[in-house]
Write an enzyme that holds these catalytic residues in place. Structure first.
Site, PDB file in Angstrom:
ATOM      1  CE  LYS A   1      46.371   9.310  -2.198  1.00  0.00           C
ATOM      2  NZ  LYS A   1      45.206   8.953  -0.504  1.00  0.00           N
TER       3      LYS A   1
ATOM      4  NE  ARG B   1      42.383   5.126   4.917  1.00  0.00           N
ATOM      5  CZ  ARG B   1      43.288   6.004   3.617  1.00  0.00           C
ATOM      6  NH1 ARG B   1      42.560   6.038   3.038  1.00  0.00           N
ATOM      7  NH2 ARG B   1      43.728   7.017   4.155  1.00  0.00           N
TER       8      ARG B   1
HETATM    9  C1  LIG Z   1      44.885  10.505  -0.139  1.00  0.00           C
HETATM   10  C2  LIG Z   1      45.451  11.207   0.987  1.00  0.00           C
HETATM   11  C3  LIG Z   1      45.015  12.548   1.355  1.00  0.00           C
HETATM   12  C4  LIG Z   1      43.902  13.297   0.109  1.00  0.00           C
HETATM   13  O1  LIG Z   1      43.114  12.849  -0.107  1.00  0.00           O
HETATM   14  P1  LIG Z   1      42.524  13.840  -1.233  1.00  0.00           P
HETATM   15  O2  LIG Z   1      40.905  13.768  -0.585  1.00  0.00           O
HETATM   16  O3  LIG Z   1      42.885  14.176  -2.229  1.00  0.00           O
HETATM   17  O4  LIG Z   1      42.206  14.791  -0.579  1.00  0.00           O
HETATM   18  C5  LIG Z   1      44.785  12.323   2.708  1.00  0.00           C
HETATM   19  N1  LIG Z   1      45.692  11.458   3.434  1.00  0.00           N
HETATM   20  C6  LIG Z   1      45.706  10.982   3.399  1.00  0.00           C
HETATM   21  C7  LIG Z   1      46.540  10.174   4.674  1.00  0.00           C
HETATM   22  C8  LIG Z   1      45.675   9.693   2.482  1.00  0.00           C
HETATM   23  O5  LIG Z   1      45.174   9.023   2.036  1.00  0.00           O
END
Ligand SMILES: *Cc1c(COP(=O)(O)O)cnc(C)c1O
Length: 361
Positions: free
Chosen positions: A44, A137
């Site tokens: 993302k 969250r």
């Molecule tokens: C963005 C996201 C991740 C990845 O997070 P990083 O800190 O970039 O490794 C993992 N799980 C969810 C639910 C996310 O939204």
């Protein structure tokens, strides 16, 4: 600094070092393998930009995850699994079923919508039920998750692929033996209660890399979702460097469009600046000021750092960054290119800015 090919380049530019990225991806995947943990790589932050995904595939990545359906569509044809990270909107259920084999979920109504969409499409969609374990969250509360797993098993368009948790995002809570242990216990309870196989127990994001490094991932956690750690070579619980990973995969470059000696103190009647703030200044006499063709429209200027020793950002507006170049090691002049280290925030915004040229080298 003024390389031969400079005039064929476009700025501002976000440069991505392919070899460093491949190396980081390989090492992270090895770390996962050593702990017997599966990994979805998270795309993302860089908008699933194809050349970056290509490099990850070359490094051996097979599983990809993203929070935006537009990005997941862009991943079509890459890898063996596509996971939706954000609890799907009911309005996008059909697209999620079409483009993702897995999604993370925390609402029963959404599960129903996904099931209906899958039945309509004649397919089955895999869901991972998120559990709230402190970070506050997404997630079902621990006391409702076992019952919710039962309800999910009744939805004919779905298969229950597993459960998961998320840390380090809202509350800054770190995943550890205790809360990850709770997740494993819940998984065991679901397996016993319904006599089902639960293939995925997804512990979290880049905040868990410290456990992978120490070989201390709690038994029973068999999946992680990683983005920032491999892109920036740091785990995100204690912000420590991951041994021998590159921290400079990304470089932001901007061109000097004016370079003059001017006072350090604005003169005239002082009102607000372009962003409605009343700025304050210290008078240190005449300084050398370099203006760059880079501004707040391009990225988050609070999370970029000039690599050139002595250079300091002293101000910015929509289209300009002003550097104090009085004490730089090399003498800056108009036309020069200035390089910056970026962090997660500035990298994300530079990737989505139409003004910043992406260049994989
Ligand atoms: C963005 C996201 C991740 C990845 O997070 P990083 O800190 O970039 O490794 C993992 N799980 C969810 C639910 C996310 O939204």
């Amino acid at each position: 600094m003024t390389g031969v090919g400079r005039h064929f380049m476009k700025y501002p530019q976000l440069q991505i070092d392919r070899q460093k990225l491949i190396y980081n991806t390989r090492r992270i995947l090895e770390l996962c393998e050593e702990s017997h943990v599966m990994c979805h790589l998270v795309t993302k932050s860089f908008r699933a930009h194809r050349p970056v995904v290509d490099a990850m595939v070359e490094a051996g990545a097979q599983f990809f995850a993203d929070s935006r359906i537009e990005n997941i569509e862009r991943l079509k044809g890459y890898g063996a699994s596509h996971m939706m990270l954000r609890t799907p909107m009911i309005s996008e259920a059909a697209d999620v079923v079409r483009h993702c084999d897995l999604s993370l979920n925390s609402e029963y109504e959404v599960l129903c919508a996904l099931s209906d969409a899958a039945l309509t499409a004649g397919s089955r969609h895999g869901v991972i039920l998120m559990v709230e374990l402190g970070d506050l969250r997404e997630g079902f509360m621990p006391d409702e998750i076992v019952k919710m797993a039962g309800e999910t098993l009744k939805l004919r368009g779905l298969f229950l692929a597993g459960i998961g948790a998320n840390f380090n995002c809202y509350g800054g809570v770190i995943g550890n033996d205790e809360n990850l242990g709770q997740l494993v216990e819940i998984a065991e309870k679901i397996k016993e209660t319904y006599d089902v196989h639960l293939p995925i127990v997804s512990g979290g994001n880049s905040g868990l890399v410290y456990l992978l490094e120490q070989g201390k991932m709690p038994e029973g956690i068999n999946h992680v979702r990683l983005g920032e750690s491999l892109l920036f070579g740091r785990e995100t619980s204690y912000r420590k460097r991951i041994a021998d990973l590159y921290t400079d995969v990304f470089t932001l470059k901007a061109e000097v469009i004016e370079c003059k000696h001017k006072p350090s103190m604005p003169y005239g009647e002082i009102g607000t600046n372009a962003f409605g703030e009343v700025p304050e200044f210290e008078d240190v006499g005449v300084i050398k000021r370099a203006i760059l063709a880079l501004g707040r429209l391009d990225t988050d200027l609070n999370s970029i750092t000039p690599r050139m020793s002595g250079a300091k950002i002293i101000g910015a507006s929509s289209d300009h960054v002003i550097l104090d170049a009085t004490k730089t090691v090399t003498d800056l002049k108009v036309g020069d290119i200035v390089e910056f280290d970026v962090e997660y925030g500035s990298m994300c915004l530079a990737m989505i800015s139409p003004y910043v040229h992406k260049r994989v080298v």
